[in-house]
Enzyme design. Sequence first.
Site, PDB file in Angstrom:
ATOM      1  N   SER A 116      -5.119  -3.253   1.541  1.00  0.00           N
ATOM      2  CA  SER A 116      -6.245  -2.739   0.765  1.00  0.00           C
ATOM      3  C   SER A 116      -6.067  -1.246   0.551  1.00  0.00           C
ATOM      4  O   SER A 116      -5.473  -0.554   1.392  1.00  0.00           O
ATOM      5  CB  SER A 116      -7.566  -2.991   1.503  1.00  0.00           C
ATOM      6  OG  SER A 116      -8.647  -2.320   0.879  1.00  0.00           O
ATOM      7  N   TYR A 129     -12.510  -1.726   9.300  1.00  0.00           N
ATOM      8  CA  TYR A 129     -11.782  -2.311   8.174  1.00  0.00           C
ATOM      9  C   TYR A 129     -10.671  -1.383   7.687  1.00  0.00           C
ATOM     10  O   TYR A 129      -9.523  -1.816   7.491  1.00  0.00           O
ATOM     11  CB  TYR A 129     -12.750  -2.609   7.034  1.00  0.00           C
ATOM     12  CG  TYR A 129     -12.102  -3.273   5.853  1.00  0.00           C
ATOM     13  CD1 TYR A 129     -11.712  -4.613   5.922  1.00  0.00           C
ATOM     14  CD2 TYR A 129     -11.886  -2.587   4.669  1.00  0.00           C
ATOM     15  CE1 TYR A 129     -11.114  -5.238   4.838  1.00  0.00           C
ATOM     16  CE2 TYR A 129     -11.289  -3.205   3.581  1.00  0.00           C
ATOM     17  CZ  TYR A 129     -10.909  -4.529   3.666  1.00  0.00           C
ATOM     18  OH  TYR A 129     -10.312  -5.144   2.591  1.00  0.00           O
TER      19      TYR A 129
END
Length: 272
Positions: free
Chosen positions: A146, A159
């Site tokens: 990501s 995250y």
Amino acid sequence: MNPFSASRRPAGAIVITGAGSGIGAALARCYARPGQSFLLLGRRQASLAQVASELRQQGADVELATVDVRDPEALARIAADFAKRHGPIALLIANAGISVGSSCELAEDCAIFADVIGTNLLGMHYSIAAFLPYLPAQAQVVGIGSVAGFRGLPGAAAYAASKAAVAVYLESLRLDLRARRISVTCIAPGFIDTPMTADNPYPMPWLMDVQRAARKMRRSIDRRRRLVVMPWQMACLSLALRIMPSFLYERLWPQRLASKPRRSDSFSTKKE
């Protein structure tokens, strides 16, 4: 120069983790064709069955396995059994992941950190380690990272840290697998319209339709690119943020900013 760029993948199965929805399901649809063997892994049997039905309508041969990628023993059993019956694996896409807000200040969020890092990083490693013995030369490993892994983000320490670790892990893996001539691709998407982003309470610039994103991912995978950041606008922004001095980067973020919801008893983490 990519030494694998001109080579073709060997015949073999495609294995996708987190294949019940989102990016995993979309990539499975992109690769569906008559006679192609798939193994779809995920936590939700009903979602996997729906994707499998779509692929079978395209003539693909599909098997399912309900598993948590944090269970290395179960993954090893599934991999050995599938390879014994179907032969080599040509493409492994480690996509399973979880996204949930977290706070570094709250002791109760330690469980969130363990869950996110356990799924996104250790789950990726367990998945790859389980299937790697059955990948021949010229096969491919793809990991879904990501753009959140490029810099720290408020309200998303778990995250962002997990995705930063994923990028470095895949780079190390690429070096380790050179002698076996297995290529490794890291895909770092920006905002993709999936269940994982559905409850984000903040603007999501350049939000991409998941099937369109998957088609672009497939083109990059088939070209055996090492690192793919998408869309291109997010790639440019990410590069700028990566080289931005920390004192300037910190000024981008107001002290009170909407962030992804934290997990609570009434909030179910979104996995793909």
